[in-house]
Design a protein around this motif. Structure first.
Motif, PDB file in Angstrom:
ATOM      1  N   ASN A 142       0.820  -1.213   0.000  1.00 22.65           N
ATOM      2  CA  ASN A 142       0.000   0.000   0.000  1.00 22.65           C
ATOM      3  C   ASN A 142       0.852   1.260   0.000  1.00 22.65           C
ATOM      4  OD1 ASN A 142      -2.435  -1.371  -0.040  1.00 22.65           O
ATOM      5  ND2 ASN A 142      -2.544  -1.522   2.173  1.00 22.65           N
ATOM      6  N   LYS A 143       1.958   1.235   0.727  1.00 16.96           N
ATOM      7  CA  LYS A 143       2.837   2.412   0.778  1.00 16.96           C
ATOM      8  C   LYS A 143       3.386   2.736  -0.619  1.00 16.96           C
ATOM      9  CE  LYS A 143       4.216   1.976   5.652  1.00 16.96           C
ATOM     10  NZ  LYS A 143       2.886   2.162   6.074  1.00 16.96           N
ATOM     11  N   GLY A 144       3.686   1.711  -1.388  1.00 15.45           N
ATOM     12  CA  GLY A 144       4.174   1.916  -2.752  1.00 15.45           C
ATOM     13  C   GLY A 144       3.116   2.536  -3.655  1.00 15.45           C
ATOM     14  N   ILE A 145       1.886   2.075  -3.537  1.00 14.81           N
ATOM     15  CA  ILE A 145       0.785   2.650  -4.335  1.00 14.81           C
ATOM     16  C   ILE A 145       0.589   4.109  -3.935  1.00 14.81           C
ATOM     17  CG2 ILE A 145      -1.708   2.568  -4.795  1.00 14.81           C
ATOM     18  CD1 ILE A 145      -0.185   0.334  -6.222  1.00 14.81           C
ATOM     19  N   GLU A 203       1.442  10.209  -5.044  1.00 13.25           N
ATOM     20  CA  GLU A 203       1.760  11.497  -4.414  1.00 13.25           C
ATOM     21  C   GLU A 203       1.541  12.605  -5.441  1.00 13.25           C
ATOM     22  OE1 GLU A 203       5.769  11.455  -2.910  1.00 13.25           O
ATOM     23  OE2 GLU A 203       5.189  10.386  -1.099  1.00 13.25           O
ATOM     24  N   ASP A 204       0.919  13.692  -5.014  1.00 15.39           N
ATOM     25  CA  ASP A 204       0.642  14.848  -5.863  1.00 15.39           C
ATOM     26  C   ASP A 204      -0.295  14.546  -7.040  1.00 15.39           C
ATOM     27  OD1 ASP A 204       2.385  16.395  -4.244  1.00 15.39           O
ATOM     28  OD2 ASP A 204       4.105  15.648  -5.390  1.00 15.39           O
ATOM     29  N   ILE A 211      -5.507   9.041   0.954  1.00 13.87           N
ATOM     30  CA  ILE A 211      -4.208   9.727   1.030  1.00 13.87           C
ATOM     31  C   ILE A 211      -3.216   8.925   1.873  1.00 13.87           C
ATOM     32  CG2 ILE A 211      -3.051  11.857   1.817  1.00 13.87           C
ATOM     33  CD1 ILE A 211      -4.879  12.274  -0.605  1.00 13.87           C
ATOM     34  N   GLU A 212      -3.777   8.153   2.826  1.00 10.55           N
ATOM     35  CA  GLU A 212      -2.932   7.371   3.738  1.00 10.55           C
ATOM     36  C   GLU A 212      -3.644   6.073   4.081  1.00 10.55           C
ATOM     37  OE1 GLU A 212      -2.645   9.912   7.153  1.00 10.55           O
ATOM     38  OE2 GLU A 212      -4.769   9.762   7.583  1.00 10.55           O
ATOM     39  N   GLU A 213      -2.912   5.132   4.641  1.00 12.82           N
ATOM     40  CA  GLU A 213      -3.519   3.890   5.105  1.00 12.82           C
ATOM     41  C   GLU A 213      -4.376   4.190   6.332  1.00 12.82           C
ATOM     42  OE1 GLU A 213      -1.106   0.056   4.580  1.00 12.82           O
ATOM     43  OE2 GLU A 213       0.417   1.595   5.019  1.00 12.82           O
ATOM     44  N   ARG A 214      -5.588   3.609   6.341  1.00 10.34           N
ATOM     45  CA  ARG A 214      -6.496   3.811   7.467  1.00 10.34           C
ATOM     46  C   ARG A 214      -7.256   2.524   7.749  1.00 10.34           C
ATOM     47  NH1 ARG A 214      -9.338   8.736   4.793  1.00 10.34           N
ATOM     48  NH2 ARG A 214     -11.124   7.406   5.224  1.00 10.34           N
ATOM     49  N   GLY A 215      -7.335   2.173   9.026  1.00 12.37           N
ATOM     50  CA  GLY A 215      -8.097   0.999   9.440  1.00 12.37           C
ATOM     51  C   GLY A 215      -7.216  -0.221   9.642  1.00 12.37           C
ATOM     52  N   THR A 216      -7.743  -1.148  10.417  1.00 12.29           N
ATOM     53  CA  THR A 216      -6.966  -2.339  10.761  1.00 12.29           C
ATOM     54  C   THR A 216      -7.642  -3.641  10.351  1.00 12.29           C
ATOM     55  OG1 THR A 216      -7.974  -2.363  12.960  1.00 12.29           O
ATOM     56  CG2 THR A 216      -5.850  -1.228  12.737  1.00 12.29           C
ATOM     57  N   GLU A 217      -8.881  -3.563   9.902  1.00 11.95           N
ATOM     58  CA  GLU A 217      -9.571  -4.790   9.481  1.00 11.95           C
ATOM     59  C   GLU A 217      -9.400  -4.977   7.983  1.00 11.95           C
ATOM     60  OE1 GLU A 217     -13.313  -5.875  11.129  1.00 11.95           O
ATOM     61  OE2 GLU A 217     -13.214  -4.263  12.596  1.00 11.95           O
ATOM     62  N   GLY A 218      -9.690  -6.169   7.519  1.00  7.42           N
ATOM     63  CA  GLY A 218      -9.565  -6.437   6.096  1.00  7.42           C
ATOM     64  C   GLY A 218      -8.163  -6.876   5.732  1.00  7.42           C
ATOM     65  N   PHE A 219      -7.878  -6.854   4.450  1.00  8.92           N
ATOM     66  CA  PHE A 219      -6.594  -7.333   3.963  1.00  8.92           C
ATOM     67  C   PHE A 219      -6.264  -6.649   2.642  1.00  8.92           C
ATOM     68  CE2 PHE A 219      -9.962 -10.023   2.391  1.00  8.92           C
ATOM     69  CZ  PHE A 219      -9.621 -10.319   1.085  1.00  8.92           C
ATOM     70  N   GLY A 220      -5.048  -6.828   2.186  1.00  6.93           N
ATOM     71  CA  GLY A 220      -4.640  -6.277   0.895  1.00  6.93           C
ATOM     72  C   GLY A 220      -4.762  -4.769   0.845  1.00  6.93           C
TER      73      GLY A 220
END
Length: 183
Positions: free
Chosen positions: A88-91, A96-97, A130-139
């Motif tokens: 996810n960080k790569g995506i 960005e921008d 814009i950022e990763e959010r949440g802890t449930e789910g996958f991928g």
């Protein structure tokens, strides 16, 4: 009625059980099958046929992809590989921008029995957060916000996601097919 689900992903099985309900028994089987390069439809059709030939029992496989408009549909059919490599960080870094964060998930269920393969397709539109959010789910769940929501799939959780997801839409079509088949 028992349905064999060929997948190593227990999260997909949990989602399938929620969607199909008590009317159909879903049993996970871990059978490796070659994942050909092609569209989601081609992968699901090939996988279902391949596993059916091994089992000789009604089986489903599910292939899904995450498609980002600004990235010309990437990661698309390479979603699993991309997630395992850049995550996810790569995506998010690639976006960005970028203002247009439109994206969608697509799911294709391939079902095979003695009569051949049938495909069931589901899609859900949304955007990349814009950022990763949440802890449930996958991928990609922590970075995907479905249309009409302010929360990511990972913030919604499995129960809520299972009501609106691409997999839900594909499994609903599959469920209708099974009901018709039973009658």
């Amino acid at each position: 009625m028992k349905i064999y689900f060929a997948t190593g992903n227990i999260n997909k099985v949990k989602e399938a059980k929620i969607i199909l309900g008590d009317e159909f028994e879903v049993e996970q089987i871990k059978i490796e099958y070659p994942e050909i390069q092609g569209s989601l439809e081609e992968v699901a059709e090939f996988g279902a046929r391949y596993v059916y030939e091994k089992l000789k029992k009604p089986v489903i496989v599910e292939d899904s992809g995450f498609f980002v408009k600004a990235l010309k549909g990437f990661p698309g059919t390479y979603s699993k590989f991309v997630y395992e490599t850049i995550g996810n960080k790569g995506i998010l870094k690639l976006l960005e921008d970028v203002d247009d964060r439109e994206a969608y998930f697509k799911s294709v269920i391939g079902y095979c029995d003695e009569f051949g393969v049938k495909l069931f397709i589901g899609k859900v539109d949304g955007k990349v957060s814009i950022e990763e959010r949440g802890t449930e789910g996958f991928g990609y769940d922590p970075i995907f916000i479905p249309k009409g929501y302010n929360k990511t799939f990972a913030e919604l959780g499995v129960e809520e996601k299972s009501k609106i997801s691409h997999r839900k839409k594909a499994f609903e079509k599959f469920k209708e097919f099974l009901k018709f088949k039973k009658s």
